[in-house]
Enzyme design. Structure first.
Site, mmCIF file in Angstrom:
data_model
loop_
_atom_site.group_PDB
_atom_site.id
_atom_site.type_symbol
_atom_site.label_atom_id
_atom_site.label_comp_id
_atom_site.label_asym_id
_atom_site.label_seq_id
_atom_site.Cartn_x
_atom_site.Cartn_y
_atom_site.Cartn_z
ATOM 1 N N GLY A 81 0.772 -1.243 0.000
ATOM 2 C CA GLY A 81 0.000 0.000 0.000
ATOM 3 C C GLY A 81 0.804 1.296 0.000
ATOM 4 O O GLY A 81 0.241 2.359 0.275
ATOM 5 N N TRP A 106 2.029 2.975 -2.554
ATOM 6 C CA TRP A 106 1.491 3.883 -3.585
ATOM 7 C C TRP A 106 0.149 4.456 -3.135
ATOM 8 O O TRP A 106 -0.163 5.612 -3.391
ATOM 9 C CB TRP A 106 1.313 3.147 -4.923
ATOM 10 C CG TRP A 106 2.582 2.876 -5.669
ATOM 11 C CD1 TRP A 106 3.838 2.807 -5.156
ATOM 12 C CD2 TRP A 106 2.713 2.641 -7.096
ATOM 13 N NE1 TRP A 106 4.744 2.531 -6.159
ATOM 14 C CE2 TRP A 106 4.085 2.424 -7.351
ATOM 15 C CE3 TRP A 106 1.803 2.574 -8.146
ATOM 16 C CZ2 TRP A 106 4.570 2.157 -8.640
ATOM 17 C CZ3 TRP A 106 2.286 2.307 -9.432
ATOM 18 C CH2 TRP A 106 3.652 2.109 -9.676
ATOM 19 N N ASP A 128 -5.783 -5.871 -4.766
ATOM 20 C CA ASP A 128 -4.678 -6.832 -4.710
ATOM 21 C C ASP A 128 -5.210 -8.205 -4.300
ATOM 22 O O ASP A 128 -6.249 -8.300 -3.641
ATOM 23 C CB ASP A 128 -3.602 -6.379 -3.709
ATOM 24 C CG ASP A 128 -2.233 -6.972 -4.027
ATOM 25 O OD1 ASP A 128 -1.365 -6.229 -4.532
ATOM 26 O OD2 ASP A 128 -2.018 -8.189 -3.798
ATOM 27 N N ASP A 136 -8.479 -10.769 -7.424
ATOM 28 C CA ASP A 136 -7.554 -11.131 -8.492
ATOM 29 C C ASP A 136 -7.919 -10.288 -9.718
ATOM 30 O O ASP A 136 -9.104 -10.159 -10.021
ATOM 31 C CB ASP A 136 -7.770 -12.624 -8.801
ATOM 32 C CG ASP A 136 -6.721 -13.196 -9.729
ATOM 33 O OD1 ASP A 136 -6.221 -12.456 -10.602
ATOM 34 O OD2 ASP A 136 -6.414 -14.398 -9.591
ATOM 35 N N ASP A 146 1.286 -1.655 -10.529
ATOM 36 C CA ASP A 146 2.642 -2.060 -10.126
ATOM 37 C C ASP A 146 2.647 -3.587 -10.004
ATOM 38 O O ASP A 146 3.415 -4.157 -9.230
ATOM 39 C CB ASP A 146 2.975 -1.392 -8.783
ATOM 40 C CG ASP A 146 4.463 -1.365 -8.471
ATOM 41 O OD1 ASP A 146 5.279 -1.502 -9.400
ATOM 42 O OD2 ASP A 146 4.817 -1.196 -7.281
ATOM 43 N N LYS A 178 3.865 -0.843 -14.573
ATOM 44 C CA LYS A 178 5.204 -1.444 -14.468
ATOM 45 C C LYS A 178 5.296 -2.560 -15.497
ATOM 46 O O LYS A 178 4.341 -3.323 -15.691
ATOM 47 C CB LYS A 178 5.398 -2.034 -13.074
ATOM 48 C CG LYS A 178 6.689 -2.854 -12.995
ATOM 49 C CD LYS A 178 7.152 -3.048 -11.606
ATOM 50 C CE LYS A 178 6.375 -4.090 -10.848
ATOM 51 N NZ LYS A 178 6.828 -4.110 -9.449
HETATM 52 C C1 LIG Z 1 5.364 -4.817 -6.266
HETATM 53 S S1 LIG Z 1 3.891 -5.224 -5.417
HETATM 54 C C2 LIG Z 1 3.057 -3.655 -5.382
HETATM 55 C C3 LIG Z 1 3.670 -2.666 -4.420
HETATM 56 C C4 LIG Z 1 2.801 -1.432 -4.238
HETATM 57 N N1 LIG Z 1 2.856 -0.578 -5.409
HETATM 58 C C5 LIG Z 1 3.206 -0.616 -3.042
HETATM 59 O O1 LIG Z 1 3.583 0.540 -3.193
HETATM 60 O O2 LIG Z 1 3.117 -1.117 -1.913
HETATM 61 C C6 LIG Z 1 3.003 -6.133 -6.621
HETATM 62 C C7 LIG Z 1 1.646 -6.638 -6.167
HETATM 63 O O3 LIG Z 1 0.963 -7.277 -7.254
HETATM 64 C C8 LIG Z 1 0.042 -8.191 -6.661
HETATM 65 N N2 LIG Z 1 -0.526 -9.150 -7.615
HETATM 66 C C9 LIG Z 1 0.112 -10.123 -8.288
HETATM 67 N N3 LIG Z 1 -0.752 -10.851 -9.040
HETATM 68 C C10 LIG Z 1 -1.986 -10.297 -8.847
HETATM 69 C C11 LIG Z 1 -3.294 -10.602 -9.337
HETATM 70 N N4 LIG Z 1 -3.512 -11.619 -10.187
HETATM 71 N N5 LIG Z 1 -4.336 -9.839 -8.929
HETATM 72 C C12 LIG Z 1 -4.130 -8.820 -8.046
HETATM 73 N N6 LIG Z 1 -2.912 -8.486 -7.540
HETATM 74 C C13 LIG Z 1 -1.855 -9.212 -7.924
HETATM 75 C C14 LIG Z 1 0.896 -8.886 -5.603
HETATM 76 O O4 LIG Z 1 0.078 -9.519 -4.640
HETATM 77 C C15 LIG Z 1 1.727 -7.707 -5.061
HETATM 78 O O5 LIG Z 1 1.182 -7.218 -3.866
#
Ligand SMILES: C[S@@+](CC[C@H](N)C(=O)[O-])C[C@H]1O[C@@H](n2cnc3c(N)ncnc32)[C@H](O)[C@@H]1O
Length: 205
Positions: free
Chosen positions: A52, A54, A72, A88, A112, A152
């Protein structure tokens, strides 16, 4: 300690000092300093938002009149005035739920998204682009005309096709790598400006 590790550490330390949940916040903050994408009163949807960082920055910069929604797979600890959904991106119900909460269109979409990495670069790259394509599809239904998006991407063989697809629906696409993103990591951010919808996309409803 290698220079790259020292930098990673520096941003982690800063995040802790400033009560941000992730060092990733500095990537968004640096992109925002250059391109001014976060503004007071905006409606923002952040896809792949846990833990969280961002969301915290977006909420701070949009103020009381804005709306920030974070999605997420993982639970996101509550953040004042931010709406979070444990969903998802691939779930059919995700888009209608976002549209219902938005009650209109978003001004900005952030993504992201990153899969759990296997360490096998080609596989991780393709999975990450595949996920980000889901965010792009959602964007088509929720972003207002002339709105902006930030995605990203892990660089690799599928990146240029993804970039080409964003260029079909945005007037301008800028590839950027903020200082907080480690040099040896192959992630990049695509800043997509001025959405130009080509058809009505709310067809999930
Ligand atoms: C790099 S982290 C994001 C960090 C965030 N921008 C922050 O500032 O805290 C990437 C996120 O993508 C989520 N993610 C991956 N696959 C996903 C999906 N199918 N649906 C939703 N979220 C997903 C992961 O659970 C993870 O929390």
């Amino acid at each position: 300690m290698k220079l790259a590790d020292a930098k990673k550490d520096q941003y982690r330390k800063l995040a802790k000092e400033n009560s941000y949940r992730s060092r990733a916040v500095y990537k968004l903050s640096q992109i925002n300093k250059s391109y001014h994408i976060l503004k007071n009163g905006m409606k923002i949807v952040d896809i792949g938002a846990a833990p969280g960082g961002w969301l915290q920055l977006a909420s701070k910069l949009t103020g009381n009149t804005g709306l920030v929604i974070g999605i997420d797979l993982k639970e996101i600890e509550p953040i004042p005035s931010v709406i979070t959904l444990k969903r998802d991106v691939d779930d059919r119900e995700t888009l209608p739920t976002i549209l219902e909460i938005l009650g209109g269109k978003a001004d900005l979409v952030l993504s992201d998204l990153a899969p759990n990495v296997s360490g096998l670069w080609e596989i991780d790259h393709l999975r990450q682009i595949d996920l980000t394509r889901k965010a792009l599809e959602i964007t088509k239904s929720i972003l207002r005309q002339e709105g902006n998006a930030l995605y990203k991407v892990f660089q690799g063989e599928a990146t240029s096709e993804f970039v080409a697809d964003t260029k079909k629906i945005f007037s301008e696409v800028i590839l950027t790598k903020p200082d907080a993103s480690r040099k040896q990591s192959s992630e990049l951010y695509l800043l997509c400006r001025k959405y130009k919808p080509t058809k009505i996309y709310n067809n999930y409803l």
